[in-house]
Motif scaffolding. Sequence first.
Motif, short mmCIF file in Angstrom:
data_model
loop_
_atom_site.label_atom_id
_atom_site.label_comp_id
_atom_site.label_asym_id
_atom_site.label_seq_id
_atom_site.Cartn_x
_atom_site.Cartn_y
_atom_site.Cartn_z
N THR A 177 0.84 -1.20 0.00
CA THR A 177 0.00 0.00 0.00
C THR A 177 0.87 1.26 0.00
O THR A 177 0.62 2.21 -0.74
N ASP A 241 -6.67 -3.63 -3.87
CA ASP A 241 -5.89 -4.45 -2.95
C ASP A 241 -6.48 -5.86 -2.90
O ASP A 241 -7.68 -6.03 -3.03
N ARG A 360 4.78 -4.34 9.06
CA ARG A 360 3.67 -3.98 9.94
C ARG A 360 3.88 -4.59 11.32
O ARG A 360 3.67 -3.95 12.35
#
Length: 448
Positions: A177, A241, A360
């Motif tokens: 992203t 996505d 992440r």
Amino acid sequence: MVRISSLFPMLEAVVSNIAEGVLIVDKKGNVQYQNPSAAELLGLRPGQPLSKLHDVSQFNLQRAILKAAIDAGEVDAAGQPSGAFVQFEQKIHRENGDLYLEFYTGFVNCQETHSQARLILIRDRTQQRRLEAVYQNKYPDLESSDPHMLEVVDRIRQIAPTNAFVLLQGESGTGKTLLGRMIHRLSSRGSHAFVELNCAAIPETLIESELFGHVKGAFTGATQDRLGRFQAAHQGTLFLDEISEIPLHLQAKLLRAIQEQEFEMVGSNKTEKVDVRIIAASNRNLRDLVDAGEFRADLFYRLAVIPITIPALRERPGDIPLLTNYFIARLAARGYPDDIECTHEAMRMMMNYPWPGNVRELENAIEHGIICAEQNRILPDSLPQDIFAFSHKSETPTLDVNFDVHQEREHEILLALQRANGSKAMAARILGIDRSTLWRRMQRLGIQ
Ligand SMILES: Nc1ncnc2c1ncn2[C@@H]1O[C@H](COP(=O)(O)OP(=O)(O)O)[C@@H](O)[C@H]1O
Ligand SMILES: [Mg+2]
């Protein structure tokens, strides 16, 4: 078994063909050996070998070694380099652009003459530094020094201004992203909308109307006209996505919409026209899905004009310390203490962890670490349970009676070198030891 002496000509051939420069210098500074790469990197004229270290004309190599030894605290009582391996980088001005050379040097024992010689290894870091310079100013929210990642960034810089469709593939949390937004920002569409649709987050029955919109009365509950994401992204970028989750029956419609830039809203037969650039992302391998008949080949080829694969975090362990500092600074800007320090042990644990959730997960681990830090130091204990438990599990000694420390060490070192793409500095970081310790262990274990 090959006799050592018969190995020498072979080793010499290897050393004269590698890209790294190699110099061997005696204690008085007389150059005993140099390979062709060393001559090239140091800008020597062919056929004019160095005889003394101080003959290097572009900069004072002897002084640079002394300075590196002082910086590393590796000097003896007389203030001379102790002989332990040290590393430094030197920028050299050349007419066709600056050259960045990395030096790695220390003493090696010469058994035959019972003396010591200085070994100097030289590596060209110019390409890497150039890529870093390009991205550092331009991409403040992206941190990496990994060669594959820098190639990805360079490719993105190249293709962003075009209208080409891009397919970003990589595990969850690798930065798809982030890179999708970056492509949009760097394109001529940057001032228009960036619209995201996560195809996995929407019930199958609603995807069509999310994409193309619907008119009043198209289905129960459609009480008024509603525009879809294609229309919202007009003149901008549509980021699809988890594209693998688009149901097969919708794939033909999507193909037409992105190819012809036209479609009908659900419940309408009026054709809508748009101008949209598509960036698709997937954490599943789309080509495999094509082979398995779960994804249309024609749609795949249309989306994957520019395919970009982002490496998993465990494939670029060198980014772990970098990202750690980056997130510590970023979290400080959000109100966390600004003098947080990550201890060596905690870092070692993080370097050995496989990071299934990638960047992440690392970002969350750092926040956890900061919250549970002791006196502003992130300790192994401060890290999330998964990371702590993983390291605990992998460090439990085996009960095998044949357990051989040397074999274990050798395996560990070879694994680290492999993960570090052969870079000893990186391998040392992975193992949580310094380069000279690694060098000594490798020598002792006979690892080349
Ligand atoms: N190279 C990087 N440098 C800095 N932050 C990154 C990097 N890669 C990922 N991140 C951050 O990690 C998180 C996950 O990235 P994201 O782009 O959402 O991954 P994906 O879309 O592949 O699941 C985001 O907060 C993102 O900003
Ligand atoms: Mg994402």
